[in-house]
Write a protein that holds these residues in place. Structure first.
Motif, PDB file in Angstrom:
ATOM      1  N   PRO A  17       0.861  -1.185   0.000  1.00  0.00           N
ATOM      2  CA  PRO A  17       0.000   0.000   0.000  1.00  0.00           C
ATOM      3  C   PRO A  17       0.895   1.232   0.000  1.00  0.00           C
ATOM      4  O   PRO A  17       2.060   1.166   0.383  1.00  0.00           O
ATOM      5  CB  PRO A  17      -0.747  -0.129   1.336  1.00  0.00           C
ATOM      6  N   ILE A  19       0.507   5.703   0.624  1.00  0.00           N
ATOM      7  CA  ILE A  19      -0.362   6.853   0.866  1.00  0.00           C
ATOM      8  C   ILE A  19       0.131   7.997   0.000  1.00  0.00           C
ATOM      9  O   ILE A  19       1.318   8.296  -0.055  1.00  0.00           O
ATOM     10  CB  ILE A  19      -0.437   7.210   2.363  1.00  0.00           C
ATOM     11  N   TYR A  27      -4.991   6.198   0.052  1.00  0.00           N
ATOM     12  CA  TYR A  27      -4.264   4.936  -0.061  1.00  0.00           C
ATOM     13  C   TYR A  27      -4.502   4.293  -1.420  1.00  0.00           C
ATOM     14  O   TYR A  27      -5.634   4.233  -1.901  1.00  0.00           O
ATOM     15  CB  TYR A  27      -4.706   3.946   1.023  1.00  0.00           C
ATOM     16  N   CYS A  29      -2.630   0.907  -4.057  1.00  0.00           N
ATOM     17  CA  CYS A  29      -1.785  -0.293  -4.013  1.00  0.00           C
ATOM     18  C   CYS A  29      -0.934  -0.377  -5.272  1.00  0.00           C
ATOM     19  O   CYS A  29      -1.417  -0.140  -6.376  1.00  0.00           O
ATOM     20  CB  CYS A  29      -2.637  -1.559  -3.949  1.00  0.00           C
ATOM     21  N   GLY A 112      -8.539   3.268   2.551  1.00  0.00           N
ATOM     22  CA  GLY A 112      -7.715   2.347   3.335  1.00  0.00           C
ATOM     23  C   GLY A 112      -8.339   0.963   3.419  1.00  0.00           C
ATOM     24  O   GLY A 112      -7.642  -0.053   3.338  1.00  0.00           O
ATOM     25  N   CYS A 115      -7.905  -0.630   0.028  1.00  0.00           N
ATOM     26  CA  CYS A 115      -6.501  -0.994  -0.160  1.00  0.00           C
ATOM     27  C   CYS A 115      -6.170  -2.277   0.608  1.00  0.00           C
ATOM     28  O   CYS A 115      -5.530  -3.185   0.067  1.00  0.00           O
ATOM     29  CB  CYS A 115      -5.615   0.159   0.290  1.00  0.00           C
TER      30      CYS A 115
END
Length: 175
Positions: A17, A19, A27, A29, A112, A115
């Motif tokens: 992941p 940010i 987030y 990937c 998040g 992700c």
């Protein structure tokens, strides 16, 4: 984990992941897929298909981030092959970029969660998002309710994982 015990010929993919934003606020990937020789980028805001270069030809913020991470992955994988005394059967320069279709979040708060589920289910059928495009946003069986279920599943997995030093206390408190 002892990274020297990793057989590089058995690697299917490496993912992480990341940010993004200034300040960090979203987030995404990144995946190095060794089976298909692709660099894959999963973004729940766009659902895939986005360009990783700006109209002027400059790399996007995501592409810049991925390039930094990719340098580390390439060094790691190269060292694994050297350690095992095996010739690398590929060159990272031959890998293609892909932004595969991914489920899209319905708000600005759950990147998040998406992700973490992408990381958990990548390479499979993404069971958590089966029928996602057909769900309405609200309702007992809507996307928002499904996201809450995903949050609960992730929290449960983290709290009850064997690497959680407080697992026994969590289980005791839960009962």
């Amino acid at each position: 984990m002892d990274w020297k015990a990793i057989d590089p010929t058995k690697l299917e993919y490496i993912m992480t992941p990341a940010i993004a934003g200034n300040p960090g606020s979203h987030y995404v990937c990144f995946v190095v897929n060794f089976k298909s020789h692709k660099f894959e980028f999963l973004n729940s805001l766009t659902g895939g298909g986005e360009k990783l270069q700006l109209p002027n030809g400059e790399p996007s913020l995501y592409k810049q981030m991925f390039d930094v991470w990719l340098n580390e992955v390439e060094a790691f994988v190269t060292e694994l092959y050297k350690l095992w005394k095996i010739k690398m059967p590929f060159q990272f320069t031959t890998f293609n970029w892909d932004t595969p279709k991914a489920p899209t979040q319905v708000d600005s708060d759950n990147c998040g969660v998406f992700c973490m589920k992408f990381l958990d289910e990548w390479g499979g059928e993404m069971q958590s998002f089966k029928g996602w495009s057909k769900l309405r946003k609200h309702g007992d069986n809507g996307k928002i309710a499904k996201i809450m279920d995903l949050r609960i599943d992730l929290c449960s997995a983290i709290l009850t994982n064997s690497s959680n030093s407080r697992k026994e206390q969590v289980l005791k408190d839960a009962t």
